[in-house]
Design a protein around this motif. Structure first.
Motif, short mmCIF file in Angstrom:
data_model
loop_
_atom_site.label_atom_id
_atom_site.label_comp_id
_atom_site.label_asym_id
_atom_site.label_seq_id
_atom_site.Cartn_x
_atom_site.Cartn_y
_atom_site.Cartn_z
N THR A 156 0.82 -1.08 0.03
CA THR A 156 0.06 0.04 -0.15
C THR A 156 0.93 1.22 -0.01
OG1 THR A 156 -1.51 -1.42 1.32
CG2 THR A 156 -1.95 1.05 1.24
N LEU A 157 0.23 2.10 -0.74
CA LEU A 157 1.12 3.68 -0.57
C LEU A 157 0.49 4.46 0.57
CD1 LEU A 157 0.90 4.63 -4.42
CD2 LEU A 157 2.86 3.55 -3.28
N ARG A 158 1.23 5.30 1.06
CA ARG A 158 0.83 6.09 2.16
C ARG A 158 1.33 7.58 1.44
NH1 ARG A 158 -2.83 4.16 5.63
NH2 ARG A 158 -2.33 5.69 7.16
N PHE A 159 0.39 8.74 1.74
CA PHE A 159 0.89 9.86 0.99
C PHE A 159 1.07 11.20 2.02
CE2 PHE A 159 -1.77 7.28 -1.52
CZ PHE A 159 -1.35 7.14 -2.62
N THR A 160 1.84 11.89 1.63
CA THR A 160 2.06 13.58 2.26
C THR A 160 1.21 14.41 1.63
OG1 THR A 160 3.64 14.21 1.19
CG2 THR A 160 4.36 12.44 2.79
N ALA A 196 6.32 6.91 11.45
CA ALA A 196 5.85 8.26 10.66
C ALA A 196 4.61 7.83 9.66
CB ALA A 196 6.91 8.70 9.77
N LEU A 197 4.65 6.27 9.39
CA LEU A 197 3.59 5.78 8.44
C LEU A 197 2.18 6.15 8.95
CD1 LEU A 197 5.42 2.63 7.34
CD2 LEU A 197 5.49 4.78 6.07
N GLY A 198 1.74 5.94 10.09
CA GLY A 198 0.68 6.02 10.65
C GLY A 198 0.17 7.59 10.58
N GLU A 199 0.97 8.46 10.57
CA GLU A 199 0.54 9.75 10.16
C GLU A 199 0.09 10.30 8.96
OE1 GLU A 199 3.36 12.45 12.50
OE2 GLU A 199 3.42 10.82 13.96
N LEU A 200 0.47 9.38 7.85
CA LEU A 200 0.52 9.70 6.46
C LEU A 200 -1.00 9.16 6.16
CD1 LEU A 200 4.04 8.61 5.26
CD2 LEU A 200 3.03 11.01 5.77
#
Length: 125
Positions: A3-7, A107-111
């Motif tokens: 899965t991708l995560r985004f800023t 940091a992933l959980g915040e994206l």
């Protein structure tokens, strides 16, 4: 594929095992227009989350690239030096910028996930 995560700066991060791959989103690639040059860091450099790690230059503008997570650069996409258009052609695939290993997975959980990113784009219209 993982899965991708985004800023909010339109970078994406994909985690595969203990390595995180970073690039820019299709939205960002379209906004930039034709990419003509990409400046990436040296392997071994360490970046903090949200720190600029390189630039992408298009016919329209030069934009900084920001690390979605802290980590050490394990690889850079050497293909972009001779084929920067890969960023436009396949931004979430062959147009990746760097691989981080190790990286700070906290940091992933915040994206944003895909649904949240899509909503973010819709709200920005």
């Amino acid at each position: 594929m993982s899965t991708l995560r985004f800023t909010q700066d339109h970078e994406w991060i994909r985690v595969e095992g203990d390595t995180a791959t970073v690039g820019i989103t299709e939205f960002a690639a379209k906004q930039l227009g034709d990419v003509v040059f990409v400046e990436l860091p040296e392997v071994g450099r360490t970046f903090e989350r949200s720190e600029a790690f390189g630039t992408v230059e298009s016919v329209k503008a030069v934009s900084e690239l920001y690390a979605p997570a802290a980590g050490t650069v394990a690889a850079v996409n050497e293909e972009l030096s001779s084929n920067p258009e890969l960023v436009n052609e396949d931004p979430t695939g062959e147009g990746w910028f760097i691989k981080l290993k190790p990286f700070d997975s906290s940091a992933l959980g915040e994206l944003m996930d895909q649904a949240a990113y899509d909503a973010f784009l819709k709200d920005a219209e």
